[in-house]
Design a protein around this motif. Sequence first.
Motif, PDB file in Angstrom:
ATOM      1  N   GLU A   6       0.933  -1.063  -0.080  1.00  0.00           N
ATOM      2  CA  GLU A   6       0.030  -0.026  -0.152  1.00  0.00           C
ATOM      3  C   GLU A   6       0.793   1.070   0.028  1.00  0.00           C
ATOM      4  OE1 GLU A   6       0.010  -1.730   4.089  1.00  0.00           O
ATOM      5  OE2 GLU A   6       0.983  -2.090   2.237  1.00  0.00           O
ATOM      6  N   LYS A   7       0.531   2.223  -0.853  1.00  0.00           N
ATOM      7  CA  LYS A   7       1.131   3.517  -0.745  1.00  0.00           C
ATOM      8  C   LYS A   7       1.138   4.047   0.693  1.00  0.00           C
ATOM      9  CE  LYS A   7       0.726   3.998  -5.809  1.00  0.00           C
ATOM     10  NZ  LYS A   7       0.510   4.893  -6.915  1.00  0.00           N
ATOM     11  N   GLY A   8       1.801   5.038   0.878  1.00  0.00           N
ATOM     12  CA  GLY A   8       1.817   5.753   2.128  1.00  0.00           C
ATOM     13  C   GLY A   8       3.227   5.980   2.922  1.00  0.00           C
ATOM     14  N   THR A   9       3.133   6.703   3.769  1.00  0.00           N
ATOM     15  CA  THR A   9       4.569   6.975   4.625  1.00  0.00           C
ATOM     16  C   THR A   9       4.446   6.255   5.904  1.00  0.00           C
ATOM     17  OG1 THR A   9       4.733   9.275   3.614  1.00  0.00           O
ATOM     18  CG2 THR A   9       5.932   8.817   5.641  1.00  0.00           C
ATOM     19  N   PHE A  10       5.434   5.247   6.155  1.00  0.00           N
ATOM     20  CA  PHE A  10       5.484   4.505   7.114  1.00  0.00           C
ATOM     21  C   PHE A  10       6.605   4.696   8.050  1.00  0.00           C
ATOM     22  CE2 PHE A  10       3.091   2.705   3.650  1.00  0.00           C
ATOM     23  CZ  PHE A  10       2.027   1.909   4.490  1.00  0.00           C
ATOM     24  N   SER A  16      11.912   6.069   7.984  1.00  0.00           N
ATOM     25  CA  SER A  16      10.789   5.771   7.281  1.00  0.00           C
ATOM     26  C   SER A  16      10.761   5.127   5.924  1.00  0.00           C
ATOM     27  CB  SER A  16      10.008   7.224   7.375  1.00  0.00           C
ATOM     28  OG  SER A  16      10.736   8.165   6.482  1.00  0.00           O
ATOM     29  N   ILE A  76       8.735   5.433   2.345  1.00  0.00           N
ATOM     30  CA  ILE A  76       7.830   6.173   1.853  1.00  0.00           C
ATOM     31  C   ILE A  76       7.300   5.232   0.395  1.00  0.00           C
ATOM     32  CG2 ILE A  76       7.068   8.177   0.561  1.00  0.00           C
ATOM     33  CD1 ILE A  76       9.185   9.823   2.330  1.00  0.00           C
ATOM     34  N   GLU A 123       5.411   4.581  -2.801  1.00  0.00           N
ATOM     35  CA  GLU A 123       4.855   5.875  -3.824  1.00  0.00           C
ATOM     36  C   GLU A 123       4.119   4.900  -5.153  1.00  0.00           C
ATOM     37  OE1 GLU A 123       7.903   9.521  -3.595  1.00  0.00           O
ATOM     38  OE2 GLU A 123       8.668   7.479  -4.487  1.00  0.00           O
TER      39      GLU A 123
END
Length: 134
Positions: free
Chosen positions: A113-117, A130, A132, A134
């Motif tokens: 899944e996309k997002g910032t972890f 982190s 990221i 994309e």
Amino acid sequence: MKGILIAVLALAVVGGAIWFLARPETSEAPPPPAAATPPPPAATTPPPPAAAGTLRVDMKDFAFAPQTLRVPAGTTVVWTNQDAAGHTVTSDTGAFSSALLAKSQSFERTFAEKGTFEYHCTPHPFMKASVIVE
Ligand SMILES: [Cu+2]
């Protein structure tokens, strides 16, 4: 005007000739002979390709490296502890967490899944990093 042009050309020619004559002798050395040894035989088994879509993060000197990793969705990230101290890979939001990793132990997670972890190390909360997606 024409006289200046001729003078400049003459200077260029004379300068070039001086440079040519003043060159160090070594520039005249012939090129080394072509290597006589045959090229190495083609490998019979090609090296295994780097696993597609896998990126590594090291835990070293009490830091994640790289600290920020930008990856396309579907990438698997493998963390490996290079320190004698134990570390974890723990999501700030609880999305994932490794066990306490001893030296040379790894943890991996595939980021579909996309997002910032953002994540940290539980015993060392100052270790922050982190992924990221994309
Ligand atoms: Cu740690």
